[in-house]
Write a protein that holds these residues in place. Structure first.
Motif, PDB file in Angstrom:
ATOM      1  N   ALA A 199       0.876  -1.401   0.161  1.00  0.00           N
ATOM      2  CA  ALA A 199      -0.095   0.026   0.024  1.00  0.00           C
ATOM      3  C   ALA A 199       0.927   1.185  -0.143  1.00  0.00           C
ATOM      4  CB  ALA A 199      -0.769  -0.114   1.116  1.00  0.00           C
ATOM      5  N   LYS A 204       8.236   1.767   2.103  1.00  0.00           N
ATOM      6  CA  LYS A 204       9.138   1.014   1.204  1.00  0.00           C
ATOM      7  C   LYS A 204      10.319   1.968   0.912  1.00  0.00           C
ATOM      8  CE  LYS A 204       6.322  -2.088   1.811  1.00  0.00           C
ATOM      9  NZ  LYS A 204       5.174  -2.719   1.133  1.00  0.00           N
ATOM     10  N   GLY A 222       1.789  -2.450  -6.780  1.00  0.00           N
ATOM     11  CA  GLY A 222       0.995  -2.204  -5.690  1.00  0.00           C
ATOM     12  C   GLY A 222       0.705  -0.717  -5.539  1.00  0.00           C
ATOM     13  N   GLY A 223       0.040  -0.302  -4.534  1.00  0.00           N
ATOM     14  CA  GLY A 223      -0.435   1.153  -4.509  1.00  0.00           C
ATOM     15  C   GLY A 223       0.867   1.965  -4.390  1.00  0.00           C
ATOM     16  N   TYR A 226       1.719   3.579  -8.033  1.00  0.00           N
ATOM     17  CA  TYR A 226       0.965   4.678  -8.370  1.00  0.00           C
ATOM     18  C   TYR A 226       1.560   6.226  -7.931  1.00  0.00           C
ATOM     19  CZ  TYR A 226      -1.630   1.094  -9.823  1.00  0.00           C
ATOM     20  OH  TYR A 226      -1.852  -0.533 -10.230  1.00  0.00           O
ATOM     21  N   GLY A 295      -6.015   2.136 -10.253  1.00  0.00           N
ATOM     22  CA  GLY A 295      -5.294   0.947 -10.484  1.00  0.00           C
ATOM     23  C   GLY A 295      -5.366  -0.205  -9.402  1.00  0.00           C
ATOM     24  N   GLY A 323      -0.895  -5.762  -6.253  1.00  0.00           N
ATOM     25  CA  GLY A 323      -2.073  -5.457  -6.330  1.00  0.00           C
ATOM     26  C   GLY A 323      -2.933  -5.800  -4.932  1.00  0.00           C
ATOM     27  N   GLU A 326      -6.001  -9.493  -1.979  1.00  0.00           N
ATOM     28  CA  GLU A 326      -6.985 -10.343  -1.406  1.00  0.00           C
ATOM     29  C   GLU A 326      -8.297 -10.321  -2.130  1.00  0.00           C
ATOM     30  OE1 GLU A 326      -5.295  -7.685  -0.568  1.00  0.00           O
ATOM     31  OE2 GLU A 326      -6.130  -6.429   0.978  1.00  0.00           O
ATOM     32  N   ASP A 354       1.649  -9.914   3.177  1.00  0.00           N
ATOM     33  CA  ASP A 354       0.737 -10.483   2.074  1.00  0.00           C
ATOM     34  C   ASP A 354       1.542 -11.369   1.050  1.00  0.00           C
ATOM     35  OD1 ASP A 354      -1.964  -8.818   2.538  1.00  0.00           O
ATOM     36  OD2 ASP A 354      -0.468  -7.573   2.979  1.00  0.00           O
TER      37      ASP A 354
END
Ligand code: AMP
Length: 396
Positions: A199, A204, A222-223, A226, A295, A323, A326, A354
């Motif tokens: 996310a 990160k 992933g988030g 973007y 996205g 992405g 889940e 995850d």
């Protein structure tokens, strides 16, 4: 930080009472049964070794977030039962943490016997790293063993405080975590591919900063992907975006290029009409997402592009899904990365959370070099932050 710590193989254990901090924070079903006992199974080598060495073993852990109050929903009693089944011996269960029952049972514990304390977080002093509570825990034992990698980034009474009162070493699980993770950052086989998703880019970017002298390729998804694309001027519609991180994301992208690091962004995305498992999506360019779409997964071209990088990697470190994995419809990118990592001959380290869950659910666990048992802890390790639950252990 020195990661070369004494282990249970380095200390005398016969006849000693040994307090072991485990991670029995297992997922529970609503009927109070254990959904997955993986975390319990992972501690068995340490527990069996201590028992064989003639130690009296006092196990402790947290479960869930009872917020400093006794809440039967978070009792560790089912864990004691499961442990008894797995070990084939009765695991004695204390109905409190450091109260009268725990103290009496610890006192009476004989070499080779095993007991489990009630949930550490039933006591509000645990998360406050209260020295009085740490001392109460320590008073039950002669040696402290840390084997809960998932909590070493937190300074709590049972993860850090107690080490001020007892000789403190690590168990086999933490030894394995450190050995595998230190090896890849000390001497990575090249090319060293770092895969970051999930996310938040704020979690990160410290990893990129810390490994900037070491990595050859960075794959983002992933988030956080973007936020990076937005920072570079792309149109990311309603996708996740950490506005306060835009400048930093922009700068680190160009710093990577300047250093010759191949930092890659998604080129196509599954752009959904809303955030939900039933969302309809179109595949489009990652920097041209319509305003009313977000996205939720990397697209098929990006999957292929990333799989190629992974196939030719020497080392892969992966943290965070590509992405919203889940949701079945948006799990394809994460699956593709998991498949590529499983197929590759690189050393592959999957950093908990995850991404680890996905690797496990796909049955790829045995095809990775190491899957960390601590999502947050491994992230902080790769970000170069101090881990208080490791720092406090005796150096070799
Ligand atoms: P992290 O704990 O930072 O690794 O993030 C994991 C979470 O990131 C998961 O719950 C995902 O649902 C979420 N996530 C991944 N990709 C996206 C995305 N494109 N948009 C929103 N959330 C995402």
């Amino acid at each position: 930080m020195n990661y070369n710590k004494k282990t249970i193989s380095d200390v005398e254990l016969a006849g000693k009472k040994v307090l072991v901090r485990c991670d029995f924070n297992v997922p529970m079903n609503s009927d109070g049964t254990i959904e997955s006992d993986r975390r319990i199974v992972e501690t068995l080598d340490t527990i069996r070794y201590l028992k064989e060495q003639g130690a009296a073993v006092i196990l402790c852990s947290h479960l869930g977030r009872p917020k400093g109050k006794v809440d039967p929903k978070y009792s560790l009693a089912p864990v004691a039962e499961r442990l008894s089944e797995l070990l084939g011996v009765k695991v004695i269960f204390a109905s409190d943490v450091t109260g009268a029952d725990a103290a009496a049972k610890a006192r009476a514990l004989l070499p080779g016997q095993i007991m489990l304390l009630e949930n550490l977080r039933f006591d509000p002093r645990e998360e406050k790293n209260d020295p009085g509570f740490a001392k109460e825990l320590a008073s039950m034992a002669d040696v402290y063993v840390s084997d809960a990698f998932g909590t070493v980034h937190r300074a709590h009474a049972s993860t850090e405080g107690v080490a001020h009162f007892l000789p403190a070493v690590c168990g086999f699980l933490i030894e394995k975590e450190l050995r595998n993770m230190v090896a890849v950052i000390d001497k990575p086989d090249r090319p060293f591919v770092l895969i970051l998703g999930g996310a938040k880019i704020s979690d990160k970017l410290p990893v990129i900063r810390n490994l900037i002298d070491k990595v050859d390729v960075i794959l983002t998804g992933g988030g956080m992907g973007y936020t990076m694309i937005h920072a570079l001027g792309g149109k990311t519609g309603a996708s996740l975006c950490e506005k306060e991180m835009l400048d930093e994301a922009h700068d680190i992208f160009f710093e990577c290029l300047e250093r010759g690091i191949k930092i890659m962004l998604p080129i196509d995305v599954c752009a959904a009409d809303h955030f939900g498992p039933d969302a309809e999506y179109i595949v489009t360019y990652a920097d041209r997402i319509p305003d009313d779409r977000e996205g939720l997964d990397i697209g098929p071209k990006t999957r292929l592009m990333y799989a190629r990088e992974i196939a030719s990697a020497g080392t892969v470190v992966w943290n965070g899904p590509m992405g919203v994995a889940e949701f079945e419809a948006f799990s394809g990118g994460t699956r593709a990365v998991a498949q590529a990592a499983a197929d590759s001959s690189a050393k592959t380290i999957v950093g908990g959370g995850d991404s680890a869950a996905m690797v496990q659910s796909l049955g790829f666990a045995d095809r990775m070099t190491h899957i960390s048992t601590g999502g947050g802890a491994s992230l902080e390790f790769f970000a170069g932050k101090e881990l208080p639950g490791i720092e406090c252990l005796l150096d070799k």
